[in-house]
Design an enzyme around this catalytic site. Structure first.
Site, PDB file in Angstrom:
ATOM      1  N   GLU A   3      34.205  17.053 -41.573  1.00 16.86           N
ATOM      2  CA  GLU A   3      34.098  15.824 -42.143  1.00 16.86           C
ATOM      3  C   GLU A   3      33.169  15.329 -41.079  1.00 16.86           C
ATOM      4  OE1 GLU A   3      35.184  14.325 -44.918  1.00 16.86           O
ATOM      5  OE2 GLU A   3      36.361  15.984 -45.734  1.00 16.86           O
TER       6      GLU A   3
ATOM      7  N   CYS B 198      33.659   5.802 -39.995  1.00 14.70           N
ATOM      8  CA  CYS B 198      32.606   6.807 -40.068  1.00 14.70           C
ATOM      9  C   CYS B 198      31.737   6.390 -41.372  1.00 14.70           C
ATOM     10  CB  CYS B 198      33.271   8.282 -40.372  1.00 14.70           C
ATOM     11  SG  CYS B 198      34.521   8.061 -41.441  1.00 14.70           S
TER      12      CYS B 198
HETATM   13  P1  NAD Z   1      33.489  14.215 -31.495  1.00 12.68           P
HETATM   14  O1  NAD Z   1      32.682  15.089 -32.241  1.00 12.68           O
HETATM   15  O2  NAD Z   1      32.846  13.661 -30.227  1.00 12.68           O
HETATM   16  O3  NAD Z   1      34.900  14.677 -31.241  1.00 12.68           O
HETATM   17  C1  NAD Z   1      35.728  15.013 -32.378  1.00 12.68           C
HETATM   18  C2  NAD Z   1      36.618  16.147 -31.532  1.00 12.68           C
HETATM   19  O4  NAD Z   1      35.987  17.189 -31.148  1.00 12.68           O
HETATM   20  C3  NAD Z   1      37.373  15.492 -30.487  1.00 12.68           C
HETATM   21  O5  NAD Z   1      38.932  16.006 -30.738  1.00 12.68           O
HETATM   22  C4  NAD Z   1      36.989  16.083 -29.243  1.00 12.68           C
HETATM   23  O6  NAD Z   1      37.967  16.519 -28.416  1.00 12.68           O
HETATM   24  C5  NAD Z   1      36.353  17.452 -29.852  1.00 12.68           C
HETATM   25  N1  NAD Z   1      35.066  17.833 -29.052  1.00 12.68           N
HETATM   26  C6  NAD Z   1      33.997  16.845 -28.361  1.00 12.68           C
HETATM   27  N2  NAD Z   1      33.301  17.685 -27.895  1.00 12.68           N
HETATM   28  C7  NAD Z   1      33.560  19.143 -28.218  1.00 12.68           C
HETATM   29  C8  NAD Z   1      32.837  20.386 -27.848  1.00 12.68           C
HETATM   30  N3  NAD Z   1      31.706  20.187 -27.046  1.00 12.68           N
HETATM   31  N4  NAD Z   1      33.509  21.404 -28.127  1.00 12.68           N
HETATM   32  C9  NAD Z   1      34.495  21.346 -28.856  1.00 12.68           C
HETATM   33  N5  NAD Z   1      35.206  20.382 -29.336  1.00 12.68           N
HETATM   34  C10 NAD Z   1      34.558  19.000 -28.849  1.00 12.68           C
HETATM   35  O7  NAD Z   1      33.616  12.856 -32.274  1.00 12.68           O
HETATM   36  P2  NAD Z   1      34.414  11.114 -32.147  1.00 12.68           P
HETATM   37  O8  NAD Z   1      33.231  10.704 -31.179  1.00 12.68           O
HETATM   38  O9  NAD Z   1      35.551  11.521 -31.560  1.00 12.68           O
HETATM   39  O10 NAD Z   1      34.240  10.441 -33.404  1.00 12.68           O
HETATM   40  C11 NAD Z   1      32.972   9.907 -34.035  1.00 12.68           C
HETATM   41  C12 NAD Z   1      32.088  10.832 -34.911  1.00 12.68           C
HETATM   42  O11 NAD Z   1      33.314  11.284 -35.859  1.00 12.68           O
HETATM   43  C13 NAD Z   1      31.138   9.881 -35.648  1.00 12.68           C
HETATM   44  O12 NAD Z   1      30.100  10.710 -35.755  1.00 12.68           O
HETATM   45  C14 NAD Z   1      31.897   9.720 -36.846  1.00 12.68           C
HETATM   46  O13 NAD Z   1      30.814   9.338 -37.968  1.00 12.68           O
HETATM   47  C15 NAD Z   1      32.686  11.065 -37.162  1.00 12.68           C
HETATM   48  N6  NAD Z   1      33.852  10.634 -38.134  1.00 12.68           N
HETATM   49  C16 NAD Z   1      33.739  11.192 -39.359  1.00 12.68           C
HETATM   50  C17 NAD Z   1      34.753  10.865 -40.093  1.00 12.68           C
HETATM   51  C18 NAD Z   1      34.738  11.522 -41.680  1.00 12.68           C
HETATM   52  O14 NAD Z   1      35.779  11.468 -42.131  1.00 12.68           O
HETATM   53  N7  NAD Z   1      33.830  12.055 -42.199  1.00 12.68           N
HETATM   54  C19 NAD Z   1      35.906  10.292 -39.698  1.00 12.68           C
HETATM   55  C20 NAD Z   1      35.817   9.711 -38.587  1.00 12.68           C
HETATM   56  C21 NAD Z   1      34.817   9.977 -37.466  1.00 12.68           C
END
Ligand code: NAD
Length: 462
Positions: free
Chosen positions: A215, A249
């Site tokens: 997602e 998102c």
């Molecule tokens: P992110 O990808 O930075 O982090 C998400 C998760 O991944 C966190 O739990 C984090 O600890 C982990 N993570 C971060 N870096 C990592 C790495 N290098 N390796 C492994 N895991 C890692 O996302 P965010 O900043 O928390 O959220 C924002 C993003 O999420 C935006 O792009 C938004 O559009 C998207 N989002 C999508 C939905 C959806 O339903 N489609 C909903 C909410 C947010």
């Protein structure tokens, strides 16, 4: 808990698999009991969850309730009510070639689900997938975002009180925790977050051929046609954009306004910003903050050299960025490169709908698309020519609030979908079984083959 390392995760998985292997999670009664217990636990901790959301993101109580806790109640209530129908094996049609036989689809749990969440709806975006995982009979490991530590803590507490660790458990931590978790052979991974990390997750999953639901995000366009009800469009866009300070998102990332109405639309959006948040949004109890300095700096950088039509005020110490509108934006501007994920709304002008369709189609497929128009032909043209995860005609965000609509992305905005029955299906393997007749045994299938048998096969398979 012991320091997280591959041995610890292997042990967690071993415990969860032994729970799965007892078959206990498969009964309807067990699943309903767990879902009821989860709902009750959230109810008991509701005040703390709402408080934690305020501490992490300064979420107004209205938003914390409606988009996180209340949304969760609605979702789990619907699943509790309908699960008995979905859990049954489904009888499907059987082709004539299997005359006398029956065909069934069994929905079975994958096993142990890894659920990784983002920071923006830090409660709902791990708890809602968890509801799907439990409903489908899985065990689960949840990893909430480290950017929202208060919410992460309360999730850990309530799950710990509610479930045995060998069934559902929370692992707190950031990137390092994820890196260790992602090395393990979970049976399904449900990831919500950025496109960048989505790729890391999918690569890691490939090592064990683990199915993934991604997602993700991206730039979601909002098209406002000259036939739109502008007042309504302005109100609904401003609400959808500045909800959770733009950290949604499916927030409209940018507006494509027809040249005949651009100025009027901007004027109306300014009126609604004022009506919603007052002359000084920083003092409005209904306006949140940016999650951390890293994101604040990134967003602040997008304001450099921009034509600001509304807002633009910032305060780094307070992680504040005012609800901001940018005018005279074009496709090459920095703000149009990546998902904004903050309270900055660029407005681009167009004169021909085909330009808009071509421009959106030449970019990564959006998670959401919003179209404001009262022209059915325009609606039909956009819906039949542009690919996107999901969206609304004449609204923003609200397509999420329906258990009947599968929610998910397409292309780089993600894969797989959930909500309502789709949550159950996403966490279930669909096992197909042909229950063959023992009375009828067509011998023409078996060697030695001859022309007569071939002729018969050709009558069936043509
Ligand atoms: P992110 O990808 O930075 O982090 C998400 C998760 O991944 C966190 O739990 C984090 O600890 C982990 N993570 C971060 N870096 C990592 C790495 N290098 N390796 C492994 N895991 C890692 O996302 P965010 O900043 O928390 O959220 C924002 C993003 O999420 C935006 O792009 C938004 O559009 C998207 N989002 C999508 C939905 C959806 O339903 N489609 C909903 C909410 C947010």
């Amino acid at each position: 808990m012991a320091e997280l390392n591959p041995e610890v995760v292997a042990e967690i998985l071993k415990q969860q698999h032994s729970v799965i292997n007892t078959g206990r999670t498969r009964s309807l009664e067990f699943r309903l009991q767990q879902l009821q217990a989860l709902k009750k636990s959230v109810q008991q901790h509701e005040r703390e969850i709402i408080h934690a959301l305020h501490q992490d993101l300064r979420k107004p109580e209205f938003e914390a309730y409606s988009t996180e806790v209340g949304y969760f109640y609605d979702s789990i209530g619907y699943i509790i009510k309908n699960l008995h129908k979905w859990i049954k094996r489904e009888r499907v049609r059987t082709p004539i070639v299997h005359f006398g036989s029956r065909s069934y689809v069994y929905s079975e749990p994958y096993g142990s689900a890894l659920i990784i969440g983002p920071f923006n709806y830090p409660f709902m975006l791990v708890m809602d997938p968890l509801v799907g995982a439990i409903a489908a009979g899985n065990c689960a490991v949840i990893k909430p975002s480290e950017y929202t530590p208060y919410v992460s803590q309360i999730i850990s507490k309530l799950i710990g009180e509610c479930f045995d660790e060998s069934y559902v458990r929370v692992i707190e931590g950031g990137q390092e925790a994820n890196s260790v978790l992602l090395q393990a052979p979970f049976d399904i991974i449900f990831f919500t977050g950025s496109v960048r990390v989505g790729k890391i997750v999918m690569k890691a999953a490939a090592e064990h051929l683990t199915p993934v639901v991604l997602e993700l995000g991206g730039k979601s366009p909002c098209i406002v046609d000259q036939e739109a009800n502008l007042d309504l469009a302005a109100q609904r866009i401003v609400w959808g954009k500045y909800l959770n300070t733009g950290q949604t998102c499916v927030a409209p990332d940018y507006v494509l306004a027809h040249q005949a109405i651009r100025k009027k639309l901007i004027a109306k959006m300014k009126e609604y910003i004022l009506a919603f948040y007052g002359t000084q949004p920083r003092f409005s109890p209904d306006y949140g903050r940016i999650v951390n300095l890293k994101h604040w700096d990134r967003l602040n950088g997008l304001l450099e050299g921009a034509v600001i039509a509304a807002g633009g005020q910032t305060d780094r110490d307070d992680l504040y960025i005012a609800p901001t509108l940018l005018d005279e934006v074009n496709w090459n501007d920095k703000v149009m490169e990546d998902e904004i994920f903050g309270p900055i709304l660029p407005v681009l002008e167009y004169s021909d709908l085909q330009q808009v369709i071509d421009a959106v189609n030449s970019r990564p497929k959006p998670l959401a698309l919003y179209l404001f128009t009262n022209d059915k032909q325009v609606e039909q043209r956009v819906m039949s020519t542009v690919s996107f995860g999901g969206g609304c005609v004449n609204d923003t965000i609200m397509h999420l609030v329906s258990p009947y609509l599968p929610f998910g992305g397409v292309g780089s905005s993600g894969m797989g979908a959930y909500h309502g029955r789709h949550s159950f299906d996403t966490f279930s393997h669909k096992k197909s079984v042909l229950n063959k007749s023992t009375r009828i045994n067509p011998s023409f299938l078996f060697p030695p083959y001859n022309d007569k048998k071939l002729g018969l096969v050709k009558r069936f398979l043509k």
